[in-house]
Design an enzyme around this catalytic site. Structure first.
Site, PDB file in Angstrom:
ATOM      1  N   CYS A 182     -13.674  -6.735  -1.827  1.00  0.00           N
ATOM      2  CA  CYS A 182     -13.321  -7.865  -0.961  1.00  0.00           C
ATOM      3  C   CYS A 182     -13.376  -7.412   0.495  1.00  0.00           C
ATOM      4  O   CYS A 182     -12.755  -6.418   0.858  1.00  0.00           O
ATOM      5  CB  CYS A 182     -11.924  -8.354  -1.303  1.00  0.00           C
ATOM      6  N   GLN A 189       5.232 -19.822 -13.058  1.00  0.00           N
ATOM      7  CA  GLN A 189       4.498 -18.555 -13.182  1.00  0.00           C
ATOM      8  C   GLN A 189       3.049 -18.723 -12.716  1.00  0.00           C
ATOM      9  O   GLN A 189       2.401 -19.700 -13.094  1.00  0.00           O
ATOM     10  CB  GLN A 189       4.509 -18.101 -14.642  1.00  0.00           C
ATOM     11  N   TYR A 193      18.381 -18.143 -14.914  1.00  0.00           N
ATOM     12  CA  TYR A 193      17.298 -18.120 -13.930  1.00  0.00           C
ATOM     13  C   TYR A 193      16.098 -18.839 -14.557  1.00  0.00           C
ATOM     14  O   TYR A 193      14.990 -18.310 -14.624  1.00  0.00           O
ATOM     15  CB  TYR A 193      16.916 -16.687 -13.541  1.00  0.00           C
ATOM     16  N   GLU A 239      19.985 -22.612 -13.289  1.00  0.00           N
ATOM     17  CA  GLU A 239      18.998 -22.352 -12.236  1.00  0.00           C
ATOM     18  C   GLU A 239      19.559 -22.855 -10.902  1.00  0.00           C
ATOM     19  O   GLU A 239      20.212 -23.891 -10.844  1.00  0.00           O
ATOM     20  CB  GLU A 239      17.700 -23.084 -12.620  1.00  0.00           C
ATOM     21  N   ASP A 282      15.878 -13.950 -16.374  1.00  0.00           N
ATOM     22  CA  ASP A 282      14.597 -13.733 -15.691  1.00  0.00           C
ATOM     23  C   ASP A 282      14.833 -13.838 -14.184  1.00  0.00           C
ATOM     24  O   ASP A 282      14.370 -14.775 -13.527  1.00  0.00           O
ATOM     25  CB  ASP A 282      13.595 -14.803 -16.178  1.00  0.00           C
ATOM     26  N   CYS A 291      10.596  -8.715 -13.072  1.00  0.00           N
ATOM     27  CA  CYS A 291       9.375  -8.569 -12.279  1.00  0.00           C
ATOM     28  C   CYS A 291       9.526  -7.391 -11.318  1.00  0.00           C
ATOM     29  O   CYS A 291       8.715  -7.243 -10.403  1.00  0.00           O
ATOM     30  CB  CYS A 291       9.070  -9.851 -11.523  1.00  0.00           C
TER      31      CYS A 291
END
Ligand code: SAH
Length: 409
Positions: free
Chosen positions: A33, A239, A268, A289, A337, A364
């Site tokens: 790139c 996501q 979450y 949430e 999460d 994550c």
């Protein structure tokens, strides 16, 4: 934007690695790139994909080694063009309209016409908008002078349904020749199913403002994951890599070992995806949430999928769980999460009181994951197995599912 959480955009330039005192160049001579160095969104683009996976595997193993067994990472068959959500900031350079990403720590735009991680259709639409502005006399917004209209464009595409949403983020509600602009954009891209104008008139680094006006279509798109259909609007987190997300969710739900009777918490929960997919195998599900728009979508999603044994609450996950514990409630399984910063001691204290046999942690950020596992271990829980997933190929980010069990089970 709140969903930066998993977006994997961070600047860092890949360095040479050295092994055995001798330097090997493991990055490509010429980048795939032309703007990868300036943009910094894909720190590993020029490292062969297999090596990227090995690196991520090693990182997770090192962090979780003292806790549990780590299975081999699940990579992508085709690790390009996987992002279903594309954001572009708009501005001028030498009198020409450009769009792209902000250079890290600045509000200087690096022009990106095509990106190897982003959905190609979304990039095409953004390119069309870039080309249309001049003839419609639409100026891009200038943060210094406060002049101009268009600040950002966001495109989201449902990979399973083909539905496409375009969000035009403007600095003012007044959008001259709006109808003609919308018509011309739809003529060029009949695949667009909805167009939304989002008003962001504040001096902020957030992309989206609070007010929206639907200019065409329903104002949201739908997508499918693990056989369920989800309503996706502009703001809540969804996501960005649906192909890998399906695999991750399947693994997380399998790890929960549900038999149909359990009381399950989806903490979450975003727009309710994990809880709704798991609900068929559970007695009842409670989702919590913080983001109000996400909760609204979650409620709609449950209804749309005819899932009746689920309820959603808009609250801080830790505070909510503490409240449940105080009310003497119990849970059999907790899915969690959290964002990159991980969870909180308050949350984990409450988990201990609610006493689930299993906690399935979707992370994550393996660093905050390891930190949180240490807290769980002090509370009578033990991590058993971990499964890394590559949700963000070519970036330095890695996702993992960890099964945590109560020590006495
Ligand atoms: N499980 C969902 C969402 C994961 S993203 C999915 O797979 O799509 C993490 C979510 O945590 C985001 O939706 C974010 O809004 C939410 N969040 C962040 N801080 C929170 C808090 N303190 N309490 C509850 N939710 C929170």
């Amino acid at each position: 934007m709140e969903d930066r959480k998993k977006s994997g955009k961070k600047n860092r330039v890949e360095n040479d690695e050295s092994r055995g005192g001798q330097k090997h160049r493991k990055v490509r001579e010429k980048s795939l790139c032309p703007v990868s160095k300036k943009c910094g969104g894909c720190q590993m683009l020029d490292i062969p994909y297999e090596r990227q996976l090995l690196r991520k595997q090693k990182q997770v193993e090192e962090l979780l080694r003292d806790h549990c067994r780590v299975y081999p990472i699940t990579g992508m068959k085709n690790p390009f063009y996987y992002r279903n959500k594309v954001h572009a900031a708009f501005g001028y350079r030498k009198g020409e309209v450009i769009s792209g990403v902000y250079k890290e720590g600045t509000h200087e735009i690096v022009a990106v016409d095509r990106c190897m991680l982003e959905d190609q259709k979304a990039d095409e639409i953004i390119g069309t908008i870039r080309g249309m502005l001049k003839s419609f006399k639409i100026r891009t917004y200038d943060e210094d002078t406060g002049y101009g209209l268009l600040r950002h464009v966001l495109v989201k595409r449902g990979f399973a349904t083909g539905q496409v949403m375009v969000v035009l983020v403007t600095a003012s509600p007044v959008f001259p020749s709006r109808n003609n602009f919308v018509r011309a954009l739809r003529d060029r891209h009949p695949e667009i199913t909805t167009i939304v104008q989002n008003l962001n008139d504040r001096q902020t680094s957030m992309v989206l403002g609070d007010k929206e006006k639907v200019l065409y279509g329903k104002g949201y798109i739908e997508d499918e994951l693990c056989g369920k259909r989800f309503h996706i609007s502009s703001r809540p987190f969804y996501q960005v890599n649906p192909v890998q997300t399906e695999m991750l969710y399947r693994r997380a739900i399998e790890a929960a070992g549900l038999t149909g009777k359990e009381t399950v918490i989806d903490a979450y929960c975003g727009i309710g995806t994990i809880g709704i997919i798991a609900a068929g195998k559970a007695g009842k599900v409670v989702g919590v949430e913080l983001n109000q728009d996400a909760v609204r979508d979650a409620v709609r999603n449950a209804r749309g999928n005819k899932v009746e044994n689920i309820q959603f609450y808009c609250n801080d996950a830790g505070r909510f769980m503490t409240g449940m514990a105080r009310d003497g409630e119990q849970a059999d399984v907790v899915f969690m999460d959290p964002p990159r910063g991980g969870s909180t001691e308050e949350f984990m204290e409450a988990v201990k009181i609610l006493g689930p046999r299993r906690v399935v942690y979707v992370s994550c950020n393996p660093e905050t994951l390891a930190r949180d596992l240490r807290v769980f271990e002090k509370m009578g829980y033990r991590a058993r197995e971990a499964w890394p997933f590559d949700l963000f190929p070519h970036t330095e980010h890695v996702e993992a599912v960890v099964l945590i069990q109560r020590k006495d089970t």
